[in-house]
Design a protein around this motif. Structure first.
Motif, mmCIF file in Angstrom:
data_model
loop_
_atom_site.group_PDB
_atom_site.id
_atom_site.type_symbol
_atom_site.label_atom_id
_atom_site.label_comp_id
_atom_site.label_asym_id
_atom_site.label_seq_id
_atom_site.Cartn_x
_atom_site.Cartn_y
_atom_site.Cartn_z
ATOM 1 N N LEU A 291 50.371 97.088 11.743
ATOM 2 C CA LEU A 291 51.008 97.482 12.999
ATOM 3 C C LEU A 291 50.025 97.372 14.155
ATOM 4 O O LEU A 291 48.825 97.571 14.000
ATOM 5 C CB LEU A 291 51.526 98.917 12.908
ATOM 6 C CG LEU A 291 52.624 99.173 11.886
ATOM 7 C CD1 LEU A 291 52.995 100.648 11.886
ATOM 8 C CD2 LEU A 291 53.841 98.310 12.158
ATOM 9 N N THR A 292 50.556 97.089 15.318
ATOM 10 C CA THR A 292 49.744 96.959 16.529
ATOM 11 C C THR A 292 49.327 98.336 17.032
ATOM 12 O O THR A 292 50.097 99.294 16.963
ATOM 13 C CB THR A 292 50.566 96.227 17.612
ATOM 14 O OG1 THR A 292 50.994 94.973 17.077
ATOM 15 C CG2 THR A 292 49.755 95.993 18.871
ATOM 16 N N HIS A 293 48.108 98.429 17.548
ATOM 17 C CA HIS A 293 47.617 99.680 18.117
ATOM 18 C C HIS A 293 48.497 100.077 19.290
ATOM 19 O O HIS A 293 48.955 99.234 20.065
ATOM 20 C CB HIS A 293 46.154 99.530 18.562
ATOM 21 C CG HIS A 293 45.547 100.831 18.955
ATOM 22 N ND1 HIS A 293 45.661 101.335 20.222
ATOM 23 C CD2 HIS A 293 44.850 101.734 18.233
ATOM 24 C CE1 HIS A 293 45.051 102.509 20.282
ATOM 25 N NE2 HIS A 293 44.546 102.768 19.084
ATOM 26 N N ASP B 205 48.364 98.592 22.715
ATOM 27 C CA ASP B 205 48.759 97.196 22.881
ATOM 28 C C ASP B 205 50.239 96.938 22.596
ATOM 29 O O ASP B 205 50.675 95.797 22.609
ATOM 30 C CB ASP B 205 47.904 96.307 21.969
ATOM 31 C CG ASP B 205 46.426 96.422 22.304
ATOM 32 O OD1 ASP B 205 46.094 96.471 23.500
ATOM 33 O OD2 ASP B 205 45.621 96.483 21.353
ATOM 34 N N VAL B 206 51.003 97.987 22.334
ATOM 35 C CA VAL B 206 52.434 97.847 22.041
ATOM 36 C C VAL B 206 53.211 97.930 23.350
ATOM 37 O O VAL B 206 52.990 98.829 24.163
ATOM 38 C CB VAL B 206 52.916 98.954 21.078
ATOM 39 C CG1 VAL B 206 54.423 98.917 20.909
ATOM 40 C CG2 VAL B 206 52.230 98.822 19.735
ATOM 41 N N HIS C 282 53.852 101.584 15.570
ATOM 42 C CA HIS C 282 52.517 101.417 16.152
ATOM 43 C C HIS C 282 51.503 102.105 15.244
ATOM 44 O O HIS C 282 51.868 102.813 14.317
ATOM 45 C CB HIS C 282 52.460 102.043 17.555
ATOM 46 C CG HIS C 282 52.647 103.527 17.534
ATOM 47 N ND1 HIS C 282 53.899 104.116 17.414
ATOM 48 C CD2 HIS C 282 51.751 104.538 17.585
ATOM 49 C CE1 HIS C 282 53.755 105.425 17.416
ATOM 50 N NE2 HIS C 282 52.454 105.712 17.505
ATOM 51 N N SER C 283 50.247 101.887 15.521
ATOM 52 C CA SER C 283 49.188 102.573 14.784
ATOM 53 C C SER C 283 48.198 103.182 15.767
ATOM 54 O O SER C 283 48.171 102.822 16.943
ATOM 55 C CB SER C 283 48.464 101.610 13.845
ATOM 56 O OG SER C 283 47.712 100.683 14.593
ATOM 57 N N GLU D 204 43.346 102.666 11.250
ATOM 58 C CA GLU D 204 43.677 102.035 9.966
ATOM 59 C C GLU D 204 43.704 103.073 8.857
ATOM 60 O O GLU D 204 42.933 104.029 8.860
ATOM 61 C CB GLU D 204 42.661 100.946 9.626
ATOM 62 C CG GLU D 204 42.820 99.714 10.483
ATOM 63 C CD GLU D 204 42.050 98.521 9.942
ATOM 64 O OE1 GLU D 204 41.433 98.627 8.854
ATOM 65 O OE2 GLU D 204 42.084 97.481 10.609
#
Length: 120
Positions: free
Chosen positions: A14-16, A19-20, A53-54, A57
């Motif tokens: 998933l995108t941080h 950056d989403v 989103h994340s 990790e």
């Protein structure tokens, strides 16, 4: 019924959040189509939408687990190991699902108890 597969690598893909692209008016047609599908299956009060989103990790042996303290009215999401879940006899109830070309996958789970959420 498909089996929900829990893997940290799916979360890590998933995108941080920084950056989403935020949900906005350009998503309205897609969201309305999802609403219509939920309506068709009488699931409007069961499912919703989550912006996937994340923030960091996850390790190979981790899953995000939701826990709630009803008295304090606080809700947390934190990484725990699969060993932690087994040792504490927790079966995480799926709460966030992501889709890919192979199907759907659990990204986050909640620690339910018969009286509601697990109290810390």
């Amino acid at each position: 019924m498909n089996q929900v597969i829990v893997e940290s690598m799916q979360w890590n893909a998933l995108t941080h959040i920084a950056d989403v692209r935020p949900i906005d008016d350009s998503d309205s047609a897609c969201l309305e189509e999802v609403r219509q599908v939920l309506l068709k299956y009488n699931c409007l009060e069961r499912f919703g939408i989550s912006l996937l989103h994340s923030h960091f990790e996850l390790r190979d042996d981790e899953i995000l687990l939701e826990t709630t303290d009803l008295e304090k009215r606080e809700h947390w999401v934190r990484p725990v190991t699969h060993t932690y879940l087994r040792e504490n006899k927790i079966t995480a109830q799926t709460t966030v699902i992501g889709f890919d070309e192979k199907g759907y996958h659990q990204h986050c789970g909640c620690n339910p108890r018969s009286t509601g959420h697990h109290h810390l």
